[in-house]
Design a protein around this motif. Sequence first.
Motif, PDB file in Angstrom:
ATOM      1  N   ARG A 226       0.882  -1.179   0.000  1.00  0.00           N
ATOM      2  CA  ARG A 226       0.000   0.000   0.000  1.00  0.00           C
ATOM      3  C   ARG A 226       0.912   1.219   0.000  1.00  0.00           C
ATOM      4  O   ARG A 226       1.656   1.448   0.960  1.00  0.00           O
ATOM      5  CB  ARG A 226      -0.919  -0.004   1.219  1.00  0.00           C
TER       6      ARG A 226
ATOM      7  N   ARG B  97       1.470   5.457  -1.089  1.00  0.00           N
ATOM      8  CA  ARG B  97       0.982   6.769  -1.526  1.00  0.00           C
ATOM      9  C   ARG B  97       2.179   7.680  -1.729  1.00  0.00           C
ATOM     10  O   ARG B  97       3.020   7.832  -0.843  1.00  0.00           O
ATOM     11  CB  ARG B  97       0.042   7.387  -0.484  1.00  0.00           C
TER      12      ARG B  97
ATOM     13  N   THR C 276      -1.168   6.652  -6.077  1.00  0.00           N
ATOM     14  CA  THR C 276      -1.602   5.770  -5.000  1.00  0.00           C
ATOM     15  C   THR C 276      -1.686   4.358  -5.567  1.00  0.00           C
ATOM     16  O   THR C 276      -2.378   4.128  -6.560  1.00  0.00           O
ATOM     17  CB  THR C 276      -2.964   6.201  -4.433  1.00  0.00           C
TER      18      THR C 276
END
Length: 824
Positions: free
Chosen positions: A452, A454, A498
């Motif tokens: 994950r 960003r 993202t």
Amino acid sequence: MHLNVNKIILVLVFFWATALTFGQNAKIKGIILDEKQQPVANVNITASGGATQSNDNGYYTIVVPSNQKVTVVFTHISLKKITVTLTLKPKEDYELNLVMKNQEEQMGEVIVTSKNRKRVQGITSIEPEMIRKIPGANPGVENILKSLPGVNSNNELSSQYAVRGGNYDENLVYVNEIEVYRPFLIRSGQQEGLSFTNTDLIQNIDFSAGGFQAKFGDKLSSVLDITYRKPTQFGATMEASFLGGSVAVDAISQNKKWTAITGVRYRNNSLLVQSQETQSNYTPSFADVQTNINYQASAKWQWSFLGNISQNKYQYQPLTRQTNFGTIDSPMALSIYYEGQEKDKYDTYFGALKTTFKATENFTLKFIGSLYHTLEQEYFDIFAQYRLGEVDTNIGSETFGDVAFSRGIGSQLNHARNDLDALIVNTEVKGFHDWKENQVEWGVKYTRESIRDRIVEWEVIDSAGFSINPPVVILPKNDQPYTPYTGPLVPYQNTRATNYNTINRFSGYAQWSRKGTLGSSEVWYNAGIRMHNWEVSGADITSKSQMTISPRAQFSIKPNWQKDMVFRLSGGLYHQPPFYRELRDAAGVVQPDVKAQQSVHLVLGNDFNFKLWNRPFKLVSELYYKSMTNVNTYTIDNVRIRYDASNNAKAYAQGLDFRLNGEFVPGTESWFSFGYLKTEENSNNRGYIARPTDQLLKFGLLFQDYMPNIPSVKLYLNLVYNTGLPGGSPSYADPYLYQNRLKDYRRADVGFSKVLIDKNTKKIASGWFKDFKELAIGVEIFNLFDNQNAITNTWVRDVYSKNQYAIPNYMTTRVFNIKLNARL
């Protein structure tokens, strides 16, 4: 232009042909420890009329007759005698490590065949004690690796290294057969803090720079294989210096079934960073706790757990900087005033469970499960105002050394809010089969990577009141500052993305090894194959399943010559399936269909053992060539790698490595290394240019010495010289237009140590010191000759002349450190 291979072979033959002869004898060598795993000095070793003694490190070597039974006797004034009977082959180099106990031991007869496993496999072994003693701004295993041929680094604050034209992501690292990882977001060497491997816990270190076996994973460059030790009794080691400290504790249960070794480390690089040109408020905090627990359930079943928790906090508030450059006739300087700060945090959690089951005498199974979790954040807002101009060289002037006439002024604002959460899970089964002279190994592994990520970062550059447009924007007409620009203002660099991605991998290997004879020569064969299948998934992306097959082989021969020589030929097809960072392009977008980079390795090597000044020496030489396809091109900024995330290039790497090591000073090991490397890439058929790791020449020296009349005073020298890397171009520049190189990297670190307590003095130690087995205090001087080494260039524009100036970003200057070592 490719290197003339015939010339290289002639050089190799010259070195081999001029070597000294070695008699029809064998040699026994090793390290002698006591029951507390401490080196034993002054052990008397006798065999067939010959005699020697172990040195302060417990090391000994003795020459014995071959093809006959030899009785070797080990005696010590305070320990019991050990007797060993062996039969060795001609020119055998047999390693015999012993533990001298309080009860006399008579060992049985040992019929020995050739056991030079690491030698025939082309593996370099490094003594852990050497790693703990050799000075370096970033001490540890990697500090020693950088002195080896073919291993290059021009950043003393980083533990990363490049091997034979590869980059930092192309190196495998194993601890107890478990693959370990490094953080994703780190962009500067001074942010790294601590390497995963804890030097205080290490028992064995093996390193291969290419042509390695199929049992090792899918990377293109090298393998570092580390084994942590199993304690035999309680003990502790401690180290403290101006850069931090460490404590390691060995523990063992009364029934000897449970053992544990635990290490705690703390590191603070303020002493090093404050020596740089940028004046700053710098408050780093690097700490970790690591443990290795072993349980011997039975004679056939063993369990172990390896765990690590680390936290790196990096807080940085730059204040001012002035860098002088130019010539004597035209001195110039860049003065910068900063506002803002940077706050980075890297938390990693690692745990691995391993069990070994010895089903029969010839069949062993291993089950390994591991989990790696990293939480990383990179936040900064730094505003810089700069003046570029001529330096006042009038001695006595109040502004002497300052910028007297400005040729350019401007400002720059850098912003980032980057967060990453990665979870990597591995499960693996391995099998080992011994059958007569054959050995078969196999393994199957499943890996799941959940990422994950960003990315929000941008940069605005203003020069004399004019905002600089990004290099990718093509303006219809640009004659600033004479005609004002009326278009929209955009950041010079802007990355926003993202990514939520999952990568599932299945891999496996099978390999066969055999040792035997070919005529009167000893030979060793190894052949194996690897398979790797992976698929990338995530929001709004689809990926096809991809698979690679990698055959590999090694062949070694030890001719029946008077000279003790081993020749090796190894190679095969090597693949590197993309990791997450290799899937992410310069814009931060994941490209799921990136293929595995492919490389054909060919390595020709020679090991030659000989005697010089009646002491043992070894000359290792290797000639290698790598042909690479499906290359994923990249740029390096400090230690941050940015990939193009495409397979639009081909490349090659070729070179020659030499290492001469031995007892230049009796009882100590030192080495000198030399490497030649040429690596180029051809992107989109535009022609061959130097790759970012094109390190043409490398010289390394690792030297140990002591004062003859005061052997407790010791010296350690670590010296490296590398020619400049092609890292001097502006960020995001077209490498075909900019092929600037940095200046040569020159670095010398020296350490002086005074041993206060050791094996020879502990008997007279009393009071508070009576429990110490070893106590030493030392002084280290980093960058002894105060060389100015640059890691990158800052490019500043002069609007009026429309010139760009390369301002070097220098590394650390000369720094002094005091270190205290103790062992209980």
